[in-house]
Design an enzyme around this catalytic site. Structure first.
Site, PDB file in Angstrom:
ATOM      1  N   ILE A  22     -43.426 149.886 -25.660  1.00 21.67           N
ATOM      2  CA  ILE A  22     -42.720 149.706 -24.386  1.00 21.67           C
ATOM      3  C   ILE A  22     -43.222 150.993 -23.613  1.00 21.67           C
ATOM      4  O   ILE A  22     -43.251 150.868 -22.227  1.00 21.67           O
ATOM      5  CB  ILE A  22     -41.385 150.091 -24.824  1.00 21.67           C
ATOM      6  CG1 ILE A  22     -40.744 148.899 -25.621  1.00 21.67           C
ATOM      7  CG2 ILE A  22     -40.458 150.264 -23.581  1.00 21.67           C
ATOM      8  CD1 ILE A  22     -39.281 148.955 -25.995  1.00 21.67           C
ATOM      9  N   VAL A  79     -43.723 158.398 -14.456  1.00 24.96           N
ATOM     10  CA  VAL A  79     -43.368 159.238 -12.998  1.00 24.96           C
ATOM     11  C   VAL A  79     -42.527 160.196 -13.294  1.00 24.96           C
ATOM     12  O   VAL A  79     -42.065 160.475 -14.354  1.00 24.96           O
ATOM     13  CB  VAL A  79     -43.152 158.401 -12.006  1.00 24.96           C
ATOM     14  CG1 VAL A  79     -44.280 157.552 -11.479  1.00 24.96           C
ATOM     15  CG2 VAL A  79     -41.963 157.553 -12.190  1.00 24.96           C
ATOM     16  N   LYS A 110     -43.919 175.196  -6.768  1.00 28.98           N
ATOM     17  CA  LYS A 110     -43.439 174.325  -5.587  1.00 28.98           C
ATOM     18  C   LYS A 110     -42.331 175.227  -4.876  1.00 28.98           C
ATOM     19  O   LYS A 110     -41.459 175.658  -5.661  1.00 28.98           O
ATOM     20  CB  LYS A 110     -42.674 173.128  -6.314  1.00 28.98           C
ATOM     21  CG  LYS A 110     -41.952 172.532  -5.295  1.00 28.98           C
ATOM     22  CD  LYS A 110     -41.259 171.128  -5.832  1.00 28.98           C
ATOM     23  CE  LYS A 110     -40.495 170.470  -4.851  1.00 28.98           C
ATOM     24  NZ  LYS A 110     -39.450 169.394  -5.622  1.00 28.98           N
ATOM     25  N   PRO A 168     -36.595 174.439   1.820  1.00 31.84           N
ATOM     26  CA  PRO A 168     -37.217 175.335   0.833  1.00 31.84           C
ATOM     27  C   PRO A 168     -36.276 175.776  -0.117  1.00 31.84           C
ATOM     28  O   PRO A 168     -35.046 175.602   0.144  1.00 31.84           O
ATOM     29  CB  PRO A 168     -37.382 176.512   1.986  1.00 31.84           C
ATOM     30  CG  PRO A 168     -36.293 176.502   2.961  1.00 31.84           C
ATOM     31  CD  PRO A 168     -35.903 175.015   3.144  1.00 31.84           C
ATOM     32  N   ILE A 225     -34.907 165.053 -13.431  1.00 28.01           N
ATOM     33  CA  ILE A 225     -35.224 165.801 -14.548  1.00 28.01           C
ATOM     34  C   ILE A 225     -34.037 167.106 -14.491  1.00 28.01           C
ATOM     35  O   ILE A 225     -33.682 167.186 -15.333  1.00 28.01           O
ATOM     36  CB  ILE A 225     -36.570 166.643 -14.338  1.00 28.01           C
ATOM     37  CG1 ILE A 225     -37.644 165.412 -14.368  1.00 28.01           C
ATOM     38  CG2 ILE A 225     -36.695 167.655 -15.499  1.00 28.01           C
ATOM     39  CD1 ILE A 225     -39.081 165.787 -14.065  1.00 28.01           C
TER      40      ILE A 225
HETATM   41  C1  FAD Z   1     -40.538 156.121  -8.929  1.00 30.06           C
HETATM   42  C2  FAD Z   1     -40.040 157.134  -9.380  1.00 30.06           C
HETATM   43  C3  FAD Z   1     -40.337 158.591  -9.212  1.00 30.06           C
HETATM   44  C4  FAD Z   1     -39.681 159.590  -9.757  1.00 30.06           C
HETATM   45  N1  FAD Z   1     -39.698 160.744  -9.371  1.00 30.06           N
HETATM   46  C5  FAD Z   1     -39.378 162.027  -9.794  1.00 30.06           C
HETATM   47  C6  FAD Z   1     -39.618 163.370  -9.788  1.00 30.06           C
HETATM   48  O1  FAD Z   1     -40.429 163.692  -8.662  1.00 30.06           O
HETATM   49  N2  FAD Z   1     -38.813 164.383 -10.186  1.00 30.06           N
HETATM   50  C7  FAD Z   1     -37.785 163.845 -11.005  1.00 30.06           C
HETATM   51  O2  FAD Z   1     -37.250 164.893 -11.499  1.00 30.06           O
HETATM   52  N3  FAD Z   1     -37.744 162.750 -11.514  1.00 30.06           N
HETATM   53  C8  FAD Z   1     -38.333 161.651 -10.912  1.00 30.06           C
HETATM   54  N4  FAD Z   1     -38.079 160.700 -11.438  1.00 30.06           N
HETATM   55  C9  FAD Z   1     -37.426 160.249 -12.715  1.00 30.06           C
HETATM   56  C10 FAD Z   1     -38.078 160.467 -13.917  1.00 30.06           C
HETATM   57  O3  FAD Z   1     -39.140 159.780 -14.033  1.00 30.06           O
HETATM   58  C11 FAD Z   1     -37.195 160.300 -15.073  1.00 30.06           C
HETATM   59  O4  FAD Z   1     -35.783 161.125 -14.844  1.00 30.06           O
HETATM   60  C12 FAD Z   1     -37.630 160.854 -16.332  1.00 30.06           C
HETATM   61  O5  FAD Z   1     -39.142 160.308 -16.620  1.00 30.06           O
HETATM   62  C13 FAD Z   1     -37.172 160.550 -17.553  1.00 30.06           C
HETATM   63  O6  FAD Z   1     -37.175 159.088 -17.905  1.00 30.06           O
HETATM   64  P1  FAD Z   1     -36.527 158.760 -19.250  1.00 30.06           P
HETATM   65  O7  FAD Z   1     -37.142 159.338 -20.438  1.00 30.06           O
HETATM   66  O8  FAD Z   1     -35.120 158.740 -19.194  1.00 30.06           O
HETATM   67  O9  FAD Z   1     -37.192 157.125 -19.547  1.00 30.06           O
HETATM   68  P2  FAD Z   1     -38.491 156.753 -19.771  1.00 30.06           P
HETATM   69  O10 FAD Z   1     -39.805 157.391 -19.360  1.00 30.06           O
HETATM   70  O11 FAD Z   1     -38.450 155.233 -19.297  1.00 30.06           O
HETATM   71  O12 FAD Z   1     -38.443 156.750 -21.337  1.00 30.06           O
HETATM   72  C14 FAD Z   1     -37.908 155.664 -22.066  1.00 30.06           C
HETATM   73  C15 FAD Z   1     -38.351 155.746 -23.738  1.00 30.06           C
HETATM   74  O13 FAD Z   1     -37.555 155.018 -24.138  1.00 30.06           O
HETATM   75  C16 FAD Z   1     -38.388 154.154 -25.330  1.00 30.06           C
HETATM   76  N5  FAD Z   1     -37.595 152.870 -25.491  1.00 30.06           N
HETATM   77  C17 FAD Z   1     -37.122 151.934 -24.921  1.00 30.06           C
HETATM   78  N6  FAD Z   1     -36.574 150.866 -25.553  1.00 30.06           N
HETATM   79  C18 FAD Z   1     -36.909 151.111 -26.795  1.00 30.06           C
HETATM   80  C19 FAD Z   1     -36.729 150.379 -27.910  1.00 30.06           C
HETATM   81  N7  FAD Z   1     -36.324 149.196 -27.751  1.00 30.06           N
HETATM   82  N8  FAD Z   1     -37.253 150.895 -28.999  1.00 30.06           N
HETATM   83  C20 FAD Z   1     -37.875 152.045 -29.080  1.00 30.06           C
HETATM   84  N9  FAD Z   1     -37.847 152.899 -28.131  1.00 30.06           N
HETATM   85  C21 FAD Z   1     -37.758 152.474 -26.760  1.00 30.06           C
HETATM   86  C22 FAD Z   1     -39.818 153.976 -24.428  1.00 30.06           C
HETATM   87  O14 FAD Z   1     -40.579 153.750 -25.408  1.00 30.06           O
HETATM   88  C23 FAD Z   1     -39.597 155.540 -23.896  1.00 30.06           C
HETATM   89  O15 FAD Z   1     -40.275 156.382 -24.838  1.00 30.06           O
HETATM   90  C24 FAD Z   1     -38.840 159.440 -10.653  1.00 30.06           C
HETATM   91  C25 FAD Z   1     -38.402 157.965 -11.130  1.00 30.06           C
HETATM   92  C26 FAD Z   1     -38.928 157.144 -10.509  1.00 30.06           C
HETATM   93  C27 FAD Z   1     -38.563 155.566 -10.830  1.00 30.06           C
END
Ligand code: FAD
Length: 501
Positions: free
Chosen positions: A43, A48, A79, A97, A347
């Site tokens: 998955i 990002v 930053k 800032p 984050i």
């Molecule tokens: C366009 C964009 C830009 C961004 N820029 C910033 C930024 O500059 N600064 C900032 O603070 N935040 C930013 N964010 C947000 C940031 O990317 C997320 O908050 C951060 O990456 C956390 O993601 P996550 O761990 O919640 O989800 P994900 O990275 O999607 O991780 C999900 C996890 O769950 C697992 N998973 C899902 N389903 C299953 C399953 N069925 N079985 C086993 N495992 C599963 C996946 O394998 C993965 O390991 C941005 C987001 C987007 C969309």
């Protein structure tokens, strides 16, 4: 006190999952907890999320992480804020800032004196009164001074890092503290019949994994919080209508900028995040006003170097889960909600959620007071970030595209409308008890978006105009002098041994 929670399963190994695993394994060491993290390489992660706010330093420090070691491992840069281009008007540029503008004079906040100075032609642009802005514009950086009397103590800083490398760094940290990582795809979730609590998750190979507490870090899909527990989603896309992004990293160019750039486009905005080894670029846009092809072309046109990898397209809906903690499941990260990345808040919201989970750490009775209070406080944080983001779009004079006409004229949340009205009328930044953005941040965005107060604090008249002019001019020259005394960010990274290139 009820029976203690003995086991935790974290679903997901993105930034949210590994931040949670690192923090819980460190902060709850000694409680005899077993912590398992499940992730699926098939998955993958959202990939990002590179820009942060200063609070991340507290998160790292609480874990005892060495800054230089972390910066080398994640190819991070410093930053000092975010530059906004083309937001209020085409051609505008301002920096929000991590620090204040000026200092109180005669007990009155600085901006009242500045507004008066602008009216009488004695003031320079507001940027001249902020050391972090002057530093950022010059690509200079050094850590702030610990001496509160020094001008060099008037700013804070955050990091820009490679999200994949940060997750890997935290994974090593968490595994060294006993977190068990399980690779596999969850295909089923078993709930207790009477209570609906999650009992176990089942992997594709049939392995069940049970726990007392589950942390859902499964990303946008919200595997446990939504797909299983049907928590519900509060949709905020009428206020924050961007719902797509395309991301393309490229090689870096020129002097390393110690700030993130957000350039407004016809139907959204583009980010530019300089890391040590590459530049992160992306375009956040509204699909009602721009196609994927056109958004991609807009982004490619302004890259420093031709793209070396395929673009990554993402879809999202701004909003949050109605309950981020439901039964024995706490959602963190994208599973909890999503506010677009304009102010790099995601984050930080993960960090806040982890902190609150520790504050309200449950026993097996899952006392509704704890879960209710957690949800109430997290709701407040999300709503306040939402209002701050909406301000950037709504307080604009742009009328050059249907997207800007929509956001400029849309109905905004009452909580924000009141805040803007009070600032416009009296120059007062209404203070919240909770909420991550303090007065200085609101002020930076008000002024940057050309929201100026009609009346200043009457007490500014206790200062003679000539004295005000002298104070303003002295402050600006002290700031310029202090900024020139600091090294370029690239030199500073090398000096502290954090630059690996
Ligand atoms: C366009 C964009 C830009 C961004 N820029 C910033 C930024 O500059 N600064 C900032 O603070 N935040 C930013 N964010 C947000 C940031 O990317 C997320 O908050 C951060 O990456 C956390 O993601 P996550 O761990 O919640 O989800 P994900 O990275 O999607 O991780 C999900 C996890 O769950 C697992 N998973 C899902 N389903 C299953 C399953 N069925 N079985 C086993 N495992 C599963 C996946 O394998 C993965 O390991 C941005 C987001 C987007 C969309």
């Amino acid at each position: 006190m009820g029976e203690a929670v003995k086991s935790i399963v974290i679903v997901g190994g993105g930034t949210a999952g590994w931040m949670t695993a690192a923090a819980l394994s460190h902060r709850l060491a000694g409680m005899g907890l077993s912590i398992t993290l499940i992730e699926s390489t098939e998955i993958g992660t959202v990939g990002v999320g590179e820009a942060t706010v200063p609070h991340i330093r507290h998160f790292n420090a609480t874990l005892g992480i060495n800054e230089v070691d972390f910066m080398r491992a994640t190819r991070a840069t410093f930053k000092l804020g975010i530059e906004f281009r083309n937001w209020a008007r085409l051609g505008d540029s301002y920096i929000h800032p991590f620090g204040a503008f000026g200092e109180e004079i005669a007990g009155v906040p600085f901006h009242h004196h500045w507004v008066q100075g602008v009216k009488s032609g004695e003031a320079a642009p507001i940027e001249a009164y902020s050391l972090p802005v002057v530093l950022a514009r010059a690509n200079r950086f050094a850590r702030p001074s610990a001496d509160p009397a020094s001008l060099l103590s008037t700013y804070s800083y955050a990091y820009q890092f490679d999200a994949g490398l940060y997750a890997a760094y935290l994974r090593a940290f968490a595994e060294a503290r006993g977190v068990r990582r399980v690779e596999g795809k969850i295909v089923d979730v078993i709930q207790q019949k009477e209570t609906g609590f999650v009992e176990s998750v089942v992997l594709a190979d049939g392995t069940p994994l049970s726990a007392d507490l589950f942390v859902d870090c499964s990303g946008f899909r919200g595997l446990l919080i939504e797909q299983t527990l049907k928590s519900g989603y509060e949709d905020w896309s009428h206020w924050l209508p961007c719902d797509r992004a395309v991301a393309i990293p490229c090689a870096s160019k020129g002097s390393l900028a110690p700030y993130t750039r957000a350039t407004a486009t016809d139907a959204g905005w583009m980010w530019r995040i300089p890391l040590q080894h590459r530049t992160g670029n992306g375009h956040v846009y509204c699909s009602a006003y721009q196609s994927d092809e056109s958004a991609h072309a807009t982004l490619v046109n302004q890259l420093d170097h031709p793209p070396t990898v395929a673009p990554k397209f993402l879809r999202f809906q701004t909003g949050k889960r109605r309950k981020q903690w439901s039964r024995n499941v706490v959602a963190l990260g994208l599973a909890a909600g999503f506010l677009e990345p304009l102010e790099s808040t995601s984050i930080h919201l993960i960090q806040l959620g982890i902190g609150r989970l520790l504050d309200f750490f449950p026993d097996k009775s899952f006392d509704p007071f704890r879960t209710g209070e957690y949800n109430r406080l997290m709701d407040l944080e999300y709503e306040r970030v939402r209002d701050f983001l909406v301000l950037h779009y709504h307080a604009t004079e742009r009328d050059d595209s249907p997207f800007w006409n929509y956001v400029r004229t849309m109905q905004i949340p009452d909580s924000l409308a009141e805040k803007i009205d009070i600032f416009r009328a009296r120059g007062i930044v209404v203070n919240y008890r909770d909420g991550m953005f303090l007065d200085a941040s609101w002020l930076a965005v008000y002024l940057g978006q050309r929201v100026l107060p009609a009346f200043s604090d009457p007490r500014i008249m206790t200062l003679r105009a000539s004295d005000r002019a002298k104070r303003l001019s002295k402050l600006a020259s002290n700031i310029a002098f202090a900024a020139n005394s600091l090294p370029m960010q690239t030199e500073f990274l090398a000096q502290i041994g954090a630059n690996v290139s």
